[in-house]
Design an enzyme around this catalytic site. Structure first.
Site, PDB file in Angstrom:
ATOM      1  N   GLU A   1      15.188   0.092  -1.804  1.00  0.00           N
ATOM      2  CA  GLU A   1      15.168   0.513  -0.397  1.00  0.00           C
ATOM      3  C   GLU A   1      15.598  -0.584   0.553  1.00  0.00           C
ATOM      4  OE1 GLU A   1      11.685   2.669   1.093  1.00  0.00           O
ATOM      5  OE2 GLU A   1      12.055   1.755   3.051  1.00  0.00           O
TER       6      GLU A   1
ATOM      7  N   GLU B   1       5.452   0.776  -1.487  1.00  0.00           N
ATOM      8  CA  GLU B   1       4.905  -0.311  -0.675  1.00  0.00           C
ATOM      9  C   GLU B   1       3.372  -0.357  -0.735  1.00  0.00           C
ATOM     10  OE1 GLU B   1       6.835   0.028   3.160  1.00  0.00           O
ATOM     11  OE2 GLU B   1       8.755  -0.611   2.306  1.00  0.00           O
TER      12      GLU B   1
END
Length: 492
Positions: free
Chosen positions: A343, A248
């Site tokens: 994810e 991220e």
């Protein structure tokens, strides 16, 4: 065109061999409670379909039907789903979850050795359970670790550009031993490793938390950090199939995080990480982005540099913002690079079993794979009854399994059964094969052709009433009445 012709010829030859030898597929029962011994594997009959079902109420859980469905000629009616084995789409690397530091901790600390061995067999073999085939791990601490750490904290002199003081350190307490147990059970398991932050001394903010960026003068040193990591894991008997550059990279938060703009990620891969892996004779794949569906500009910017792209295996995505169709947009522009879904977490923010079964099938099992994903991964493999241990991130995330810290009891959550409907049946190296879109008629579905030539079809009924499916291959069909809110896997 030549590939399609060869595939058609291979399918015909395989069909002839099956008709001559009478070979059938293995149908493997799955436990919904831990097993001390694996059950024998019954053999299905040629030309019949085995059915495994989970219902929206959670009262039927990955249950194998006692009745085999026959293929017949001349069937009509129902929602038609045609199976085309002559065309191979993306190759599947696997289905699974993340073995975070927290997951490794609860597996080691809250289970006896015998109970852990039984659970790991159940999680990682199709014979004894759900057959997880791909796993993600963290390079150092994440928001699900027992503490903040990297592999080169506080070196003498405040810096260590050569990474001579690198050490796996804390990960030798829980993560590495659990990985070694898993690899002994499933030696072909593919593992992807991802950092949440570089060491604090390598960052502009001097902290592994709260974002900050990688210092521009330490890009080569950070590339060496990856090289030393891969060698250290290999020395521990753990082969890393792929790395992503940064988890991220657009997020700065109060847990281990590091911001990395697309331009820096491109430069880092092109001029440092890619050449460093090549010089070290490491064939570990490099995956970019590893963030949400809502920003495709980032991966497209990185892939737009041809020199960078040479080192890249593909782009990874998460589920927390945007729409799953974003993956197809990247695939359309770069079909020669893979798409990975890496994810998504359930949790106390969504507790209804049927709602979770529906959403995750529509967006992940079916949605991600129909949008070119080679992997589908949930977040934590295991957490305790308090959604932990936590390290500053999500307060109510749910693991694939929950392990009670007090008594070691194991609860299998909806993600366990979702994985079971795919990982147990879709073999690594399988290919997705074309089926028509039937979402407008309330059915999410996707089909796969395994390396052993067995077929898998996963389907979910979003309608409020039972819907009849008519699945056709080669002129013959089978029919199945799929109740509302049910997830089904067909194998033949």
């Amino acid at each position: 065109m030549l590939l399609k012709q060869q595939s058609k010829l291979f399918s015909l030859l395989t069909l002839l061999l099956l008709l001559v030898c009478g070979c059938g597929d293995d149908d493997i029962p799955v436990p919904t409670v831990p097993m001390e011994e694996e059950e024998p594997t019954p053999t299905g009959e040629p030309g019949t379909v085995t059915v495994w079902t989970t219902n929206g109420e959670g009262s039927v859980l990955l249950s194998k039907s006692t009745n085999l469905l026959p293929f017949k000629a001349g069937l009509t009616g129902g929602i038609p789903i045609g199976i085309d084995t002559s065309t191979a789409l993306q190759t599947i690397d696997g289905f699974g979850a993340a073995l975070t530091g927290s997951s490794a901790f609860v597996l080691r600390e809250h289970l006896t050795d015998a109970k852990r061995a039984t659970l790991l067999r159940e999680l990682f073999t199709p014979e004894a359970g759900i057959g997880i085939s791909f796993m993600r791990i963290t390079i150092g601490a994440s928001d699900f670790s027992t503490a903040d750490y990297t592999y080169n904290d506080n070196p003498a002199g405040g810096a260590d550009p050569d990474q001579s003081e690198f050490s796996l350190g804390r990960d030798t307490d829980h993560l590495v031993p659990v990985l070694q147990e898993i690899m002994a059970i499933s030696p072909d398991l593919k593992i992807m490793a991802t950092p949440w932050s570089a060491p604090a001394w390598m960052k502009t903010n001097g902290d592994i938390r709260n974002g900050g960026q990688l210092r521009g003068d330490l890009l080569s040193s950070y590339a060496q950090y990856f090289v030393v990591y891969l060698r250290a894991m290999s020395a521990a008997g753990i082969s890393i199939y792929a790395i992503s550059v940064q988890n991220e990279p657009l997020l700065a938060s109060g847990y281990p995080t590091m911001e990395m703009e697309a331009a820096q990620q491109s430069t880092f891969i092109r001029d440092h990480l890619g050449p460093a892996l090549a010089a070290a004779d490491l064939d570990t794949k490099i995956i970019i982005y590893d963030h949400n569906w809502d920003d495709i500009k980032y991966p497209l910017d990185v892939l737009s540099d041809d020199a960078t792209k040479e080192f890249i295996a593909g782009t990874a995505f998460h589920c927390y913002a945007g729409d799953v169709s974003a993956m197809s947009q990247v695939n359309t522009q770069h079909p020669d690079r893979g798409i990975y879904f890496t994810e998504c977490s359930g949790g106390g923010f969504s507790t209804d079993f049927g709602t979770n079964l529906s959403w995750n099938t529509d967006n992940l099992l079916v949605g991600a794979t129909r949008n070119w994903a080679k992997t589908v991964l949930f977040w934590n493999l295991a957490l305790n009854e308090n959604s932990g241990p936590q390290n500053g991130g999500c307060k109510d995330c749910r693991g694939v399994v929950t392990i009670n810290a007090g008594n070691g009891n194991i609860s299998r959550n909806v993600e366990y059964y979702l994985l079971g409907h795919t990982a147990k049946f879709v073999q690594p190296g399988a290919v997705r094969i074309p089926t028509p879109t039937r979402r407008g008629e309330g059915i999410s579905q996707v089909a796969f052709l395994n390396p052993d030539r067995s077929r898998v079809l996963v389907a979910f009924n979003h309608n409020s009433q039972t819907s009849t499916l008519r699945v056709t291959e080669g002129g013959d069909s089978f029919q199945y009445s799929l109740p509302a809110g049910n997830l089904v896997t067909f194998t033949w």
